[in-house]
Design an enzyme around this catalytic site. Structure first.
Site, PDB file in Angstrom:
ATOM      1  N   CYS A  46     -19.356  -2.537 -28.353  1.00  0.00           N
ATOM      2  CA  CYS A  46     -17.896  -2.710 -28.346  1.00  0.00           C
ATOM      3  C   CYS A  46     -17.452  -3.553 -27.150  1.00  0.00           C
ATOM      4  O   CYS A  46     -17.722  -3.207 -25.991  1.00  0.00           O
ATOM      5  CB  CYS A  46     -17.218  -1.345 -28.321  1.00  0.00           C
ATOM      6  SG  CYS A  46     -15.444  -1.415 -28.045  1.00  0.00           S
ATOM      7  N   CYS A  96     -15.024  -1.728 -24.848  1.00  0.00           N
ATOM      8  CA  CYS A  96     -15.737  -0.744 -24.014  1.00  0.00           C
ATOM      9  C   CYS A  96     -16.353  -1.417 -22.793  1.00  0.00           C
ATOM     10  O   CYS A  96     -16.323  -0.877 -21.680  1.00  0.00           O
ATOM     11  CB  CYS A  96     -16.811  -0.051 -24.838  1.00  0.00           C
ATOM     12  SG  CYS A  96     -16.187   0.830 -26.286  1.00  0.00           S
TER      13      CYS A  96
END
Length: 422
Positions: free
Chosen positions: A19, A22
């Site tokens: 991600c 993230c």
């Protein structure tokens, strides 16, 4: 962690290794952990790969990445604010502390009021209203602080019609909750947790969707100090302040810097400065049918929306959803080409090239097949002709063969006839 987490208060980042958001949060999250430890906070900070421990992530209702949750006993609180160090730490300290914070003195009250732009206070002793206040605080502590105080702690300018009471201090004044006029306490606090006038951005607009209010925004350029930009902002501020009693239950007011976000939201190009009213519950919006010159014009525009005479645009119907898909795809392609033309050519040119080659190959194969079929048919037809009539040599041989088949008498008779002719 699953067995021992209830022994402590945990602030956990559930992430996925692939991600991008993230990865962007990771350095901020490291700073959060260091500062929480240095300040001696009882909150433990950690992170968990939700793809490796999917059962635990599912248990806590993780649906996207990154998801930040504060785990306190049996409760799990979602963080929905900006992903900055200060905002995350403020959220952790607020939720980890007591639901209702007492204000024992007027000095403490003044100190807290200076720190918080919106301040909810319960005044009085034990009562059903206090029980309801505690229940609402357990739900909305993720957004704001909740306090309690005695009547003598309040500023001198405050007058209460009765006790117990719930109050909100904001916009330089205070408002008292009235069950008959304001309805459910939870809904009232959810509506009142914002100031009357806001600097609206994408995140704030998303949060305002929970209030059920229409959002009246002056879309301007903060760096532009021209009269028109300043005037529209002032008109919205005046309506928010002077007509609060008329509109505060239905409208939230503010301004937005720039039109990029609003253009993507409305799928239209708004020329700034302008005014737009958004209904975040169904994605409808209203634009004034004439130029807003004064506060009275704005008030009339709002009244037209309330009585249904103003034309609503947009919405969440099927056609609008299809339009949204097309718009988002177009915006993505344009943004990629603007940021990196070479990358755009590679991402979109390569698939198009492959598809083109495949289509060419299919068409070429069909054409060659037709040619081979045509030649085959022609050859077959020729074979049939040769079979029926034979070649020229065969026909000549056949003719000569007929002469040889004639009898000797017939040949002599033929010679006599030719001599007679001579």
């Amino acid at each position: 962690f699953k067995e021992n987490r209830k022994d402590d208060i945990w602030l956990v980042d559930f992430y996925a290794p692939w991600c991008g958001h993230c990865k962007k949060l990771e350095p901020v999250w490291n700073e959060v952990g260091i500062e929480m430890r240095n300040m001696g906070s009882p909150v433990k900070v950690g992170k968990m790969d939700a793809t490796s421990f999917s059962s635990i992530a599912s248990e806590f209702g993780v649906r996207g990445y990154p998801t930040i949750k504060l785990l306190k006993g049996d409760l799990a609180y979602n963080y929905r604010g900006p992903r900055t160090k200060d905002d995350i730490i403020e959220f952790a300290n607020r939720v980890a502390g007591p639901l209702i914070r007492p204000l024992p003195s007027q000095h403490m009250f003044d100190h807290v009021q200076k720190r918080h732009r919106v301040l909810f206070v319960y005044v009085g002793g034990e009562s059903p209203l206090k029980e309801k206040y505690i229940e609402v605080a357990s739900e909305l502590i993720v957004y704001t602080y909740f306090f309690s105080a005695s009547e003598d702690v309040l500023p001198e300018y405050v007058t209460l019609p009765e006790l117990p009471a719930v109050m909100v201090f904001k916009d330089g004044t205070y408002f008292v909750y009235d069950e008959y006029e304001d309805g459910d306490l939870s809904s009232w606090i959810n509506r009142e947790r914002f100031q009357g006038y806001l600097h609206v951005d994408g995140f704030t607009l998303y949060e305002l969707g929970d209030t059920g209010k229409l959002v009246a925004i002056a879309v301007i350029d903060d760096k532009n100090s021209s009269v028109e930009h300043t005037r529209l902002k002032s008109i919205i501020q005046e309506v928010a302040r002077d007509y609060r009693d008329n509109f505060h239950r239905d409208f939230q007011f503010g301004h937005m810097d720039g039109n990029d976000y609003i253009n993507s939201l409305l799928m239209d190009d708004l020329t700034i400065p302008t005014i737009v009213v958004l209904n975040t519950s169904n994605q409808q919006y209203f634009l004034p049918d004439r130029h807003i010159e004064s506060t009275e014009d704005m008030v009339q525009f709002i009244n037209n929306i309330l009585d249904g005479t103003a034309e609503a645009q947009g919405g969440d119907g099927l056609l609008q959803r299809i339009k949204r898909i097309i718009y988002d795809a177009k915006s993505t392609i344009v943004s990629v080409f603007k940021s990196s033309p070479l990358l755009g050519c590679f991402l979109f040119g390569l698939p198009l090239g492959v598809i083109s080659i495949m289509c060419y190959g299919i068409c070429t194969a069909d054409t060659e097949g037709e040619v081979f079929e045509h030649e085959g048919a022609k050859k077959e037809s020729g074979d049939r002709e040769l079979t029926d009539e034979g070649s020229e040599e065969e026909q000549e041989e056949e003719k000569n063969g007929k002469y040889t088949e004639l009898s000797d008498g017939e040949l002599k008779q033929k010679d006599i006839m030719e001599k007679k002719k001579d």
